[in-house]
Scaffold this motif. Structure first.
Motif, PDB file in Angstrom:
ATOM      1  N   ILE A  95       1.321  -1.674  -0.442  1.00 49.99           N
ATOM      2  CA  ILE A  95      -0.242   0.290   0.089  1.00 49.99           C
ATOM      3  C   ILE A  95       1.090   0.931  -0.116  1.00 49.99           C
ATOM      4  O   ILE A  95       0.968   2.347  -0.641  1.00 49.99           O
ATOM      5  N   ARG A  96       2.199   1.807   0.944  1.00 47.38           N
ATOM      6  CA  ARG A  96       2.722   1.934   0.810  1.00 47.38           C
ATOM      7  C   ARG A  96       3.454   2.562  -0.409  1.00 47.38           C
ATOM      8  O   ARG A  96       3.671   3.894  -0.996  1.00 47.38           O
ATOM      9  N   GLY A 154      -1.438  -8.832  10.721  1.00 44.97           N
ATOM     10  CA  GLY A 154      -1.305  -7.992  12.355  1.00 44.97           C
ATOM     11  C   GLY A 154      -0.463  -7.525  11.614  1.00 44.97           C
ATOM     12  O   GLY A 154      -0.115  -6.330  12.080  1.00 44.97           O
ATOM     13  N   SER A 155      -0.196  -7.143  10.143  1.00 48.12           N
ATOM     14  CA  SER A 155       0.919  -6.278   9.635  1.00 48.12           C
ATOM     15  C   SER A 155       0.168  -4.932   9.516  1.00 48.12           C
ATOM     16  O   SER A 155       1.059  -3.508   9.682  1.00 48.12           O
ATOM     17  N   ILE A 156      -1.205  -4.609   9.980  1.00 49.92           N
ATOM     18  CA  ILE A 156      -2.136  -3.580  10.115  1.00 49.92           C
ATOM     19  C   ILE A 156      -2.699  -3.850  11.422  1.00 49.92           C
ATOM     20  O   ILE A 156      -3.433  -4.799  11.622  1.00 49.92           O
ATOM     21  N   GLY A 157      -2.297  -2.852  12.009  1.00 50.12           N
ATOM     22  CA  GLY A 157      -2.674  -2.384  13.560  1.00 50.12           C
ATOM     23  C   GLY A 157      -4.322  -1.977  13.523  1.00 50.12           C
ATOM     24  O   GLY A 157      -5.295  -2.494  14.076  1.00 50.12           O
ATOM     25  N   ALA A 158      -4.438  -0.877  11.790  1.00 55.24           N
ATOM     26  CA  ALA A 158      -5.694  -0.301  12.306  1.00 55.24           C
ATOM     27  C   ALA A 158      -6.893  -1.191  12.288  1.00 55.24           C
ATOM     28  O   ALA A 158      -7.408  -2.506  11.372  1.00 55.24           O
ATOM     29  N   LEU A 197      -3.016   3.445   8.973  1.00 51.17           N
ATOM     30  CA  LEU A 197      -3.173   2.617   9.035  1.00 51.17           C
ATOM     31  C   LEU A 197      -2.400   1.491  10.290  1.00 51.17           C
ATOM     32  O   LEU A 197      -2.474  -0.092  10.434  1.00 51.17           O
ATOM     33  N   ARG A 198      -1.703   1.873  10.830  1.00 55.05           N
ATOM     34  CA  ARG A 198      -1.043   2.030  12.098  1.00 55.05           C
ATOM     35  C   ARG A 198      -0.006   0.745  12.077  1.00 55.05           C
ATOM     36  O   ARG A 198      -0.756  -0.525  12.598  1.00 55.05           O
ATOM     37  N   PRO A 199       0.956   0.184  11.114  1.00 60.44           N
ATOM     38  CA  PRO A 199       1.244  -0.988  10.472  1.00 60.44           C
ATOM     39  C   PRO A 199       2.552  -1.514  12.285  1.00 60.44           C
ATOM     40  O   PRO A 199       2.784  -0.518  12.794  1.00 60.44           O
TER      41      PRO A 199
END
Length: 203
Positions: A95-96, A154-158, A197-199
């Motif tokens: 996404i980045r 789990g790579s995206i915390g949002a 997204l709080r990765p």
């Protein structure tokens, strides 16, 4: 005789019957995009596209239900090369990469053509529904799948809904482009992904 429609790999629709010539299709799409980028939408008529691509108007009318549909498909064809959807890597990293590329593309020819095509759809139909149907819906669904994958691994915390997270990122970038709000850069886009997204620390 009108045939039934089938979805193509890029999300557009084609009529069943005699298969399209890939080379002719590519010529039409490239001509349409080139004309939009160089002469503007008003001058990008079916007549002009037919002359530029050396293809008959009958062929164009047979393959596209309207001029607006052709313009959108030409933009989608260009987007697949200029702003490709990443298919490999950690979801948040994909996404980045994509938002950084999109932010840079918005500031050039790509951004001007995108805004013009959306405006054309709204002026003709009163809404951007056709643009969503033939272009945005396809790409949005692919990126939603990426966000879902990141939430699962789990790579995206949002924890928000994938659609809301997507809109917060891409809607912000497009809003800044339309109104000329700075900064709008690859670095800003990557930081926006982190904010929304709080990765995880290793993503």
């Amino acid at each position: 005789m009108a045939g039934s429609k089938a979805e193509t790999e890029d999300g557009t629709t084609a009529r069943r019957g005699r298969p399209r010539s890939a080379a002719t299709t590519a010529a039409i799409l490239q001509s349409a995009y080139t004309l939009m980028a160089t002469t503007g939408l008003a001058a990008t008529t079916i007549d002009a596209i037919a002359r530029h691509s050396n293809v008959s108007k009958m062929t164009i009318y047979k393959w596209w239900p309207s001029r607006e549909a052709l313009l959108i498909d030409a933009f989608l064809d260009q987007a697949s090369r200029a702003v490709p959807l990443p298919a490999t890597g950690i979801p948040v990293a994909r996404i980045r990469r994509h938002v950084a590329t999109y932010a840079e593309a918005l500031q050039g020819e790509f951004g001007r053509v995108q805004l013009a095509v959306i405006s054309e759809c709204i002026s003709k139909a009163g809404s951007a529904e056709l643009f969503y149907e033939r272009y945005l819906g396809l790409r949005r669904s692919k990126m939603l799948e990426t966000i879902i994958a990141g939430q699962r691994d789990g790579s995206i915390g949002a924890g928000g809904t994938p659609g809301d997270l997507y809109d917060a990122i891409y809607g912000s970038l497009f809003y800044r482009y339309v109104f000329g709000i700075k900064p709008l850069s690859a670095a800003y886009a990557r930081n926006l992904v982190t904010l929304v997204l709080r990765p995880s620390a290793d993503a």
